[in-house]
Design an enzyme around this catalytic site. Sequence first.
Site, PDB file in Angstrom:
ATOM      1  N   ASN A 145      -0.053 -17.785  -2.307  1.00  0.00           N
ATOM      2  CA  ASN A 145       0.079 -18.221  -3.705  1.00  0.00           C
ATOM      3  C   ASN A 145       1.459 -17.950  -4.296  1.00  0.00           C
ATOM      4  O   ASN A 145       1.988 -18.770  -5.047  1.00  0.00           O
ATOM      5  CB  ASN A 145      -1.034 -17.615  -4.568  1.00  0.00           C
ATOM      6  CG  ASN A 145      -1.081 -16.109  -4.532  1.00  0.00           C
ATOM      7  OD1 ASN A 145      -0.535 -15.470  -3.634  1.00  0.00           O
ATOM      8  ND2 ASN A 145      -1.756 -15.532  -5.508  1.00  0.00           N
ATOM      9  N   GLU A 242      -3.039  -4.796  -2.153  1.00  0.00           N
ATOM     10  CA  GLU A 242      -3.133  -5.377  -3.497  1.00  0.00           C
ATOM     11  C   GLU A 242      -4.042  -6.584  -3.342  1.00  0.00           C
ATOM     12  O   GLU A 242      -3.653  -7.589  -2.759  1.00  0.00           O
ATOM     13  CB  GLU A 242      -1.731  -5.757  -4.013  1.00  0.00           C
ATOM     14  CG  GLU A 242      -1.685  -5.986  -5.523  1.00  0.00           C
ATOM     15  CD  GLU A 242      -2.256  -7.342  -5.909  1.00  0.00           C
ATOM     16  OE1 GLU A 242      -3.334  -7.365  -6.563  1.00  0.00           O
ATOM     17  OE2 GLU A 242      -1.653  -8.363  -5.556  1.00  0.00           O
ATOM     18  N   CYS A 277      -3.802 -13.859  -8.643  1.00  0.00           N
ATOM     19  CA  CYS A 277      -4.779 -12.768  -8.706  1.00  0.00           C
ATOM     20  C   CYS A 277      -4.877 -12.187 -10.110  1.00  0.00           C
ATOM     21  O   CYS A 277      -5.948 -11.715 -10.512  1.00  0.00           O
ATOM     22  CB  CYS A 277      -4.424 -11.680  -7.696  1.00  0.00           C
ATOM     23  SG  CYS A 277      -2.782 -10.969  -7.888  1.00  0.00           S
ATOM     24  N   GLU A 449       2.319  -1.621  -6.644  1.00  0.00           N
ATOM     25  CA  GLU A 449       3.527  -2.178  -6.026  1.00  0.00           C
ATOM     26  C   GLU A 449       4.540  -2.440  -7.120  1.00  0.00           C
ATOM     27  O   GLU A 449       4.214  -2.968  -8.187  1.00  0.00           O
ATOM     28  CB  GLU A 449       3.170  -3.483  -5.312  1.00  0.00           C
ATOM     29  CG  GLU A 449       4.262  -4.040  -4.429  1.00  0.00           C
ATOM     30  CD  GLU A 449       3.778  -5.234  -3.617  1.00  0.00           C
ATOM     31  OE1 GLU A 449       3.714  -5.124  -2.380  1.00  0.00           O
ATOM     32  OE2 GLU A 449       3.442  -6.270  -4.225  1.00  0.00           O
TER      33      GLU A 449
END
Length: 471
Positions: A145, A242, A277, A449
Amino acid sequence: MSIVPPKPGAVIEVRNPGTGEVLGQITAMTDERITAAVGVAQEGQHVMAKMPAHERARLLQEVASRIESEKASLAKMLARENGKPIRQTQGEVDAAIRIFRGYAAEATRLFGRQIPLDTVPGLERHLAVTLREPLGPVAALVPFNYPVELYAHKGAAALAAGNAVIVQPPARCPLTLMRIAELIREAGVPAPAHQVVTGEVRVSQLLAQLPGIAAVTLTGSTAAGREIARLGAQTLKKVMLELGGNDALIVCDDADVKAAARAVVLGRLARGNGQICCAVKRVYVQSGVHDAFVAALLEQTANLVVGDQLLDTTDVGPLIAEQAAQRVEAAVRRLVSDGARLVAGGSRRGAFVDPTVLVGVPNASPAFAEEIFGPVAPVARFSDPAEAVRLANDSPYGLHAAVFTRDISNAFRIAKLLDVGSVMINGSTALRAENLPFGGTKDTGGYREGLHETVLDFTRQKTVVVMDAFE
């Protein structure tokens, strides 16, 4: 891209998801080639670990400059193979440039500590310091993505910390990352220290198992994360995950409903074609403004342009593949079957899904609890903010959440109660700044992150004690 000599293997065609045009081909690497690449990475690890911090910083700055010199062509290539509108892929390439430059600076800030030992009786004369050392070869597993931006977070961080990196680009849209890998080699990064391995799920699973990899960093689905964690545990490697999200946006009675609707449109329906996400995936609206919010949302949704991702006028392009669009279409059908009412969109044409709004969504709907990876905005009603918090927290995911209210005390009160990694007040959850810690709770993986976090995670601490340093 890999320094391992190519061997015959299965060919994966890369296509424009909107037109079906073949853009290129990659080879699915065999287990033997991947294992060989990991072996070569050991050599790259030695080279990077010996490299001074200022030289690592210089190389990363050079990479950023080379990406910047080709950003127009990279953005176009990414739009063609990924499906995101060209304006968004331009922004993604710009983010990658900033991230490489940010990690160049972080390479020079890997500080150790001096730890006083006079806190322990009998150790008063000794001196202890800690050093930051490279962790070891890093496997960077990159999703489809936001491949360029998320690769930058992983690859640049690994190099900044003095590690070799093995990158697995997404099989459906690898071409832009493979060109960036060429730019990295041209910038002077040692070939063994930056390799690309291509293929599908088997590649990531093998990288997670091989003992020559010190860490695996994955952005992907929760199911994929669980499998990578399981495989990585066999060799006790560091695994950084993640994963999925099902972000809730809470609209209170005193909210600016037009701004809240805009947050859903720009942060969900027209951001990454809904394949992000941290997009708004559940909307909870208090009864007093429910109808006004829905009216604003429908008005703004009607203005979105669906079409060719290479046109500047396009807001929503094709999903990554027709199968992905079919899954979104099926999720919408399940919501309707559970009692939701479709008030906008819902149609699919190949890989294209029209921006979709549903109202009257039952909170108990299993489909509402799922992460829908497409331009779909399900809206439910609530009467009391405590109820909205309970509904938002009643999810296996915990990436982001948002609250719209003019009462800042109420906003902070709700933010403290939400079990998520980040809360946006009067804004969309679809926000990621490279210098902020990004990640969530529960099935989102627990990892954070970001510029200041990831580079440290790719190092290990060594303690050195000088006995009798003080007379």
